[in-house]
Motif scaffolding. Structure first.
Motif, mmCIF file in Angstrom:
data_model
loop_
_atom_site.group_PDB
_atom_site.id
_atom_site.type_symbol
_atom_site.label_atom_id
_atom_site.label_comp_id
_atom_site.label_asym_id
_atom_site.label_seq_id
_atom_site.Cartn_x
_atom_site.Cartn_y
_atom_site.Cartn_z
ATOM 1 N N ARG A 126 -31.818 27.175 35.682
ATOM 2 C CA ARG A 126 -32.100 25.963 34.896
ATOM 3 C C ARG A 126 -32.575 24.852 35.816
ATOM 4 N N ASP A 127 -33.708 25.058 36.464
ATOM 5 C CA ASP A 127 -34.208 24.036 37.379
ATOM 6 C C ASP A 127 -34.887 22.910 36.591
ATOM 7 N N PRO A 128 -34.826 21.679 37.103
ATOM 8 C CA PRO A 128 -35.383 20.528 36.372
ATOM 9 C C PRO A 128 -36.877 20.632 36.080
ATOM 10 N N SER A 141 -43.466 15.262 35.444
ATOM 11 C CA SER A 141 -42.742 16.052 36.434
ATOM 12 C C SER A 141 -41.421 16.589 35.914
ATOM 13 N N ARG A 142 -40.884 16.047 34.837
ATOM 14 C CA ARG A 142 -39.593 16.509 34.344
ATOM 15 C C ARG A 142 -39.758 17.710 33.436
ATOM 16 N N ALA A 143 -38.621 18.291 33.058
ATOM 17 C CA ALA A 143 -38.635 19.510 32.246
ATOM 18 C C ALA A 143 -39.407 19.293 30.962
ATOM 19 N N GLN A 144 -40.045 20.368 30.504
ATOM 20 C CA GLN A 144 -40.924 20.279 29.358
ATOM 21 C C GLN A 144 -40.248 20.691 28.053
ATOM 22 N N GLY A 145 -38.968 20.968 28.087
ATOM 23 C CA GLY A 145 -38.313 21.420 26.857
ATOM 24 C C GLY A 145 -38.342 22.915 26.786
#
Length: 302
Positions: free
Chosen positions: A64-66, A292-296
């Motif tokens: 579960r990487d960011p 840059s953050r998680a895309q869902g």
């Protein structure tokens, strides 16, 4: 079929390895080379994937990487009908990626930080799908074994350069053969396999992600980056160059006999043909680069 190709490849590389050993030490040298080759076959089967990852200083990515990379790989693996491979990241500015492992049950996908930073989410999905196609086609074992043997044959040839052929009558001719012909033969095996398997993985990868133009756009962007950014780990280990999606050593533009990869322009042209044959896909374009953050949790294919 993958196991048959691997067996033939092992036999060919072993014969070449023994031939160099024979030039170095006659029948005794060939026997020693056979023993060493047998040990290398076993090592290449079980341990070469980890060695390749260590060569490029790859580090594992948590489930579960960011960044959402692991989620993307999991989603595409499910579409490809594959178990989730291990995911690795390489601290390297050059955008590139490769897959390795004995087969689908213990495969790994490695991408560079440059790839993550320079590609859009859709383009990245195309690249991951391409690498998963290599895993599904069982290309990864073949490519890893060729990297291991080509490196060993080159090292043995260099040894022969300094110590010369021990078999009577070989002399300088044997030394030249060891210095040039043996590594060239091993390289030609790598290159021919790589060029053929890259086209097949492009097609299968486009089908996995569902959008050939995502991969086509990614190839163009990776080629542009690879042509201007050095990959020092790949330069230090050129026997692994054929494993990358784009040659990290700046390949020539044509599909020449000595190229490790097909010309990127040719690969893009084939993907465009495939896109045109897929209803509703020909006009699809990759989206702008994602934040840059998680895309869902939605699939990367939209």
């Amino acid at each position: 079929m993958g196991y048959i190709k691997t067996t033939i490849l092992m036999a060919a590389m072993t014969a070449l390895f023994m031939g160099v050993g024979y030039l170095l030490g006659g029948a005794g040298g060939a026997l020693i080379a056979l023993i060493v080759a047998a040990a290398m076959n076993l090592f290449a089967w079980w341990g070469s994937a980890g060695m390749v990852l260590r060569m490029h200083n790859a580090r594992p990515v948590p489930r579960r990487d960011p960044s959402g990379l692991s989620d993307m790989v999991a989603d595409l693996s499910q579409r490809a009908g594959l178990p989730m491979p291990q995911v690795y990241i390489i601290e390297q500015a050059q955008p590139n990626a490769f897959a390795t492992g004995r087969g689908p049950s213990d495969a790994a996908v490695a991408v560079t930080t440059g790839l993550m930073q320079q590609l859009s989410r859709e383009e990245l999905a195309g690249v991951i799908a391409h690498e998963l196609a290599h895993i599904r086609n069982r290309d990864t074992l073949i490519m890893t074994i060729t990297a291991t043997f080509a490196g060993a044959i080159t090292m043995l040839a260099n040894f022969g350069m300094f110590f010369g052929g021990r078999r009577e009558g070989v002399g300088i001719i044997g030394s030249i053969a060891m210095m040039l012909l043996a590594p060239m033969a091993a390289g030609l095996v790598q290159m021919a396999i790589s060029r053929t398997r890259e086209y097949a993985a492009d097609k299968a990868g486009a089908e996995i992600c569902g959008h050939p133009l995502w991969l086509a756009s990614a190839l163009a962007r990776i080629q542009a980056g690879a042509s201007r950014i050095d990959n020092h780990a790949a330069e230090a280990n050129p026997a692994t160059a054929h494993m990358f999606i784009i040659n990290p050593l700046h390949a020539h533009a044509r599909d020449s006999l000595f190229a490790t990869h097909p010309a990127t322009e040719n690969r893009i042209a084939e993907l465009r043909k495939l896109a045109a044959a897929m209803p509703g896909r020909a006009s699809a374009r990759p989206a702008p680069p994602p934040p840059s953050r998680a895309q869902g949790k939605g699939g990367p294919w939209g």
